[in-house]
Write a protein that holds these residues in place. Structure first.
Motif, PDB file in Angstrom:
ATOM      1  N   ASN A 194       8.824  -0.210 -14.516  1.00 15.21           N
ATOM      2  CA  ASN A 194       8.418   0.539 -13.324  1.00 15.21           C
ATOM      3  C   ASN A 194       7.955  -0.355 -12.171  1.00 15.21           C
ATOM      4  O   ASN A 194       7.779   0.113 -11.051  1.00 15.21           O
ATOM      5  N   ALA A 195       7.717  -1.629 -12.439  1.00 16.05           N
ATOM      6  CA  ALA A 195       7.288  -2.529 -11.368  1.00 16.05           C
ATOM      7  C   ALA A 195       8.501  -2.900 -10.534  1.00 16.05           C
ATOM      8  O   ALA A 195       9.465  -3.459 -11.043  1.00 16.05           O
ATOM      9  N   SER A 196       8.473  -2.544  -9.247  1.00 14.25           N
ATOM     10  CA  SER A 196       9.673  -2.753  -8.442  1.00 14.25           C
ATOM     11  C   SER A 196       9.410  -3.600  -7.204  1.00 14.25           C
ATOM     12  O   SER A 196      10.256  -3.732  -6.349  1.00 14.25           O
ATOM     13  N   LEU A 197       8.205  -4.140  -7.128  1.00  9.79           N
ATOM     14  CA  LEU A 197       7.868  -4.977  -5.975  1.00  9.79           C
ATOM     15  C   LEU A 197       7.217  -6.254  -6.461  1.00  9.79           C
ATOM     16  O   LEU A 197       6.404  -6.234  -7.384  1.00  9.79           O
ATOM     17  N   GLU A 221       3.461   5.787  -3.308  1.00 10.88           N
ATOM     18  CA  GLU A 221       4.632   6.543  -3.783  1.00 10.88           C
ATOM     19  C   GLU A 221       4.842   6.395  -5.283  1.00 10.88           C
ATOM     20  O   GLU A 221       5.896   6.762  -5.796  1.00 10.88           O
ATOM     21  N   GLY A 222       3.867   5.771  -5.956  1.00  9.26           N
ATOM     22  CA  GLY A 222       3.972   5.666  -7.412  1.00  9.26           C
ATOM     23  C   GLY A 222       4.648   4.402  -7.913  1.00  9.26           C
ATOM     24  O   GLY A 222       4.923   4.265  -9.102  1.00  9.26           O
ATOM     25  N   ARG A 223       4.936   3.480  -7.008  1.00  7.91           N
ATOM     26  CA  ARG A 223       5.555   2.238  -7.471  1.00  7.91           C
ATOM     27  C   ARG A 223       4.477   1.221  -7.861  1.00  7.91           C
ATOM     28  O   ARG A 223       3.304   1.405  -7.559  1.00  7.91           O
ATOM     29  N   GLN A 224       4.885   0.176  -8.534  1.00 11.48           N
ATOM     30  CA  GLN A 224       3.939  -0.865  -8.961  1.00 11.48           C
ATOM     31  C   GLN A 224       4.400  -2.223  -8.459  1.00 11.48           C
ATOM     32  O   GLN A 224       5.595  -2.443  -8.264  1.00 11.48           O
ATOM     33  N   ALA A 225       3.432  -3.113  -8.276  1.00 13.50           N
ATOM     34  CA  ALA A 225       3.769  -4.412  -7.689  1.00 13.50           C
ATOM     35  C   ALA A 225       3.081  -5.566  -8.405  1.00 13.50           C
ATOM     36  O   ALA A 225       1.951  -5.441  -8.869  1.00 13.50           O
ATOM     37  N   TYR A 226       3.809  -6.670  -8.490  1.00 15.28           N
ATOM     38  CA  TYR A 226       3.190  -7.933  -8.909  1.00 15.28           C
ATOM     39  C   TYR A 226       2.836  -8.731  -7.659  1.00 15.28           C
ATOM     40  O   TYR A 226       3.608  -8.742  -6.700  1.00 15.28           O
ATOM     41  N   TRP A 227       1.721  -9.407  -7.710  1.00 15.95           N
ATOM     42  CA  TRP A 227       1.385 -10.345  -6.640  1.00 15.95           C
ATOM     43  C   TRP A 227       1.161 -11.700  -7.312  1.00 15.95           C
ATOM     44  O   TRP A 227       0.192 -11.875  -8.047  1.00 15.95           O
ATOM     45  N   HIS A 238       0.836  -1.194   0.000  1.00 12.02           N
ATOM     46  CA  HIS A 238       0.000   0.000   0.000  1.00 12.02           C
ATOM     47  C   HIS A 238       0.875   1.249   0.000  1.00 12.02           C
ATOM     48  O   HIS A 238       0.702   2.152  -0.821  1.00 12.02           O
ATOM     49  N   ALA A 239       1.825   1.266   0.927  1.00 10.60           N
ATOM     50  CA  ALA A 239       2.713   2.429   1.042  1.00 10.60           C
ATOM     51  C   ALA A 239       3.506   2.641  -0.245  1.00 10.60           C
ATOM     52  O   ALA A 239       3.621   3.769  -0.747  1.00 10.60           O
TER      53      ALA A 239
END
Ligand code: ADP
Ligand code: MG
Length: 673
Positions: free
Chosen positions: A540-543, A461-467, A456-457
């Motif tokens: 841009n996906a960093s998580l 901040e504008g980051r993107q995540a894969y789950w 969430h945090a």
């Protein structure tokens, strides 16, 4: 039978080699018994009872003064119970394991023993792989008969290898080696047979590896027996392509491209594998090779394992080639029939220079009038048979296409030499500059809420995540369902964040839309099944969060993790696991956490799980070696390779008999197509 003749049946028996050995030469004190150990024990029955916990079982408590162990029988007769009365002396053999009440042995072999000490086995006991209907005793008899014939000279299982090869090996004769592995001499210990330094085993391992190597090298010769068109690139398209790139090729990319260019300029079809860690930039090297082929007036196909990946390749190739005035076609199963027909027609007429599609492309009878180069991305599912097909189906005007195969499953050099003996191997061992290594943490599933808060945090901040969703179920359908449910729960837990979904069961158009939206930053969290495993590129996906990481292969985890860490930002990967972790699972997750180097990870994977897993479903036959062990015998591999090359050059008469002896007729992968 005359002395010196080879009886095939006896030869067969001699080369039915033990898959392992048992040590029945000594009695292990019960107190020293370890879980997992197979051992002979002796003791006195303390207690015999029939219990009904969960399942009816006969429990016999055996003690020798140093400790006790329970023998557990699920199938037993009344007579058996009576024969195991308190006070009876037993000798047992079996595998000890931890049970509900301490160590136990399930269904041990056992025998009552009297007052006089009974002799144990003098030497290690070989255990043979059994085919249906056979028993250990029957196989042993057959082997022993063959060994007697060998000793008496009645059977001549001759060294098929030429004398100079045998001498260079400085290993025992074949006859001695066979005698040894079937009947290890008294005094040989199990450790001696597991270690690399057993000359008899090495002698046989050498032959077995050689037979496989010969087979693959022959296949390569077969594929290269027809000429390919030399690609001179008179149009200079390749250098224009490279000059137009927004970045400079890395040193490793340049080196590999030089190797590829050299192959392409020749008139033998290239058979080259480009290995490189995820993100090292294999695609652009392949694209440069494509430019050379197109600049030479030829056509190129690029095949990817999934539609998702084919679409992505299509987009990047279009971005690179459109400015150069080169058309890039796309062919996937989900295209409208009209588009498909016109693409097929353009390919068949020779008008379309570059065609991207899934691996199915070739099975579907696509014709290209001037196919000169076939690029295969992620060869994991692209084996020897497919390579043969490519040669046969791609043949036009007497020319066969060059083949460039890219894999992101790096494997150690010696193993690559053996498993891919039909290919020349190039390695891109450098990442483009400016990448920061992904930080990986291993976290228990119970702490999931904390992970969600972290996402969430980060997204704020504008980051993107894969789950990435659980792989618990074998069934694709349930997996996709799990992904859908996860997407719903995550969306609820992440107010103000757009959560999207991509999985294998979605219509391709929806998949592409979800990927594109994520790439464009329109969604922040992408819930996915392992469809994103290979090749997907969103800098841009960093998580990344991977659920049930303990259930996945190391190569797969490394692939998945390679989806992040593609931009300049510090990336992280969270491996969620479900407790409790087995020691093996713990070791595997630690490997991924501690290393970002695909080659190092592959090396560990090889140690932990063996080559069968690492090489996947590739039909090399190497996963079923009889005596050789690719890890234990790794130091033999360079010599195996050189010898194979030499024997092929000499066209040695030993090649066919060796292949027959070790590989047989069934999986003759050198003879497909
Ligand atoms: P992989 O080897 O895993 O298939 P890709 O070919 O997908 O890697 O490349 C990963 C990313 O790196 C792509 O976005 C690609 O454009 C970029 N890239 C490739 N080579 C370079 C380079 N020399 N410098 C900078 N970026 C590069
Ligand atoms: Mg790739």
């Amino acid at each position: 039978m005359h002395p010196g003749t080879v009886n095939v049946e006896l030869d067969d028996a001699l080369f039915t080699l033990p898959s392992r050995y048992e040590d029945r030469t000594q009695v292990t004190p019960i107190g020293a018994l370890l879980s997992g150990q197979r051992a002979v024990i002796e003791g006195q029955v303390q207690l015999t009872e029939v219990v009904y916990r969960r399942r009816r079982a006969l429990l016999v408590r055996l003690s020798d003064g140093s400790g006790f162990v329970n023998l557990r029988f699920f199938y037993f007769s009344q007579a058996q119970v009576q024969g195991l009365a308190r006070g009876t002396q037993l000798r047992c053999f079996g595998e000890a394991r931890r049970g509900p009440m301490g160590l136990e042995i399930v269904h041990p072999e056992y025998r009552r023993i009297g007052a006089v000490a009974e002799p144990l086995e003098a030497a290690l006991t070989p255990i043979y792989p059994l085919t249906e209907g056979a028993t250990q005793g029957r196989v042993r008899q057959r082997v022993d008969r063959a060994l007697r014939a060998l000793r008496s000279g009645e059977q001549d299982s001759a060294d098929l290898l030429p004398d100079h090869v045998v001498q260079a090996l400085q290993l025992p004769t074949l006859r001695d080696a066979l005698q040894f592995v079937h009947h290890p001499p008294v005094g040989t210990r199990l450790e001696d047979l597991a270690a690399a330094r057993n000359p008899a085993q090495q002698r046989l391992a050498f032959e077995e590896l050689l037979a496989h190597q010969l087979s693959l090298q022959q296949l390569k010769q077969l594929i290269q027996s027809d000429p390919a068109g030399p690609l001179a690139d008179a149009a200079g398209l390749e250098s224009r392509f490279i000059a137009a790139l927004a970045f400079k090729l890395t040193g490793a990319q340049q080196r590999v491209l030089t190797e590829v260019d050299l192959d392409l300029a020749g008139n033998r079809p290239m058979m080259r594998l480009v290995q490189g860690d995820v993100g090292c930039g294999k695609t652009v090297v392949a694209a440069a090779a494509a430019a050379r082929a197109i600049g030479s007036g030829g056509q190129v196909v690029l095949m990817a394992p999934t539609e998702l990946l084919a679409e992505q390749h299509h987009r990047s190739l279009q971005a690179w080639f459109a400015p150069l005035g080169i058309d890039v076609g796309l062919l996937t199963g989900s295209l409208p029939a009209r588009t498909r027909r016109s693409t097929l027609a353009a390919a068949a007429s020779g008008e379309l220079p570059l065609l991207v599609g899934t691996h199915a492309l070739f099975q579907e009878g696509v014709e290209l009038a001037h196919l000169r180069l076939a690029i295969v991305d992620e060869q994991h599912r692209f084996g020897v048979q497919q390579r043969m097909q490519l040669k046969d189906k791609g043949r036009h005007e007497g020319l066969v296409p060059h083949q460039l195969i890219m894999t992101a499953t790096p494997i150690p050099r010696t193993l690559a030499m053996t498993a891919y003996a039909d290919l020349d191997v190039s390695v891109i061992d450098e990442l483009p500059p400016g990448r920061t290594p992904v930080q990986t943490v291993v976290i228990a599933e119970e702490k999931r809420a904390g992970v969600v808060a972290r996402i969430h945090a980060a997204c704020k901040e504008g980051r993107q995540a894969y789950w990435v969703c659980p792989l618990i179920d074998e069934s694709e359908e349930l997996r996709c369902q799990a992904a859908e449910e996860t997407a719903v729960t995550l969306a609820a837990a992440l107010p103000g964040i757009i959560v999207d979904l991509v999985h294998g069961r979605m219509p391709p158009r929806d998949k592409a839309r979800a990927m594109q939206a994520f790439k464009a930053g329109l969604s922040q969290v992408l819930v996915a099944t392992t469809v994103i495993e290979v090749g997907v590129d969103v800098p841009n996906a960093s998580l990344m969060v991977i659920e049930n990481a303990e259930r996945m292969g190391l190569a797969q985890l490394h692939q998945l993790r390679g989806r992040v860490g593609r931009g300049a930002a510090q990336s992280s990967c969270v491996l969620l696991y479900r407790s409790p972790l087995s020691p093996l699972a713990r070791a595997r997750l630690a490997t991924i956490r501690d290393s970002n180097d695909g080659f190092e990870i592959a090396r560990r994977d090889l140690e932990l799980r063996g080559p069968g897993e690492l090489l996947g479903t590739r039909q090399t036959g190497l996963a079923e070696l009889r005596v050789a062990d690719l890890i234990r015998d790794a130091d033999l591999l360079p010599q195996v390779r050189d010898t194979a090359t030499q024997l092929l050059l000499e066209n040695s008469p030993c090649i066919e008999p060796l292949r027959r002896r070790w590989i047989g007729g069934a999986e003759e992968y050198g003879r497909v197509g």
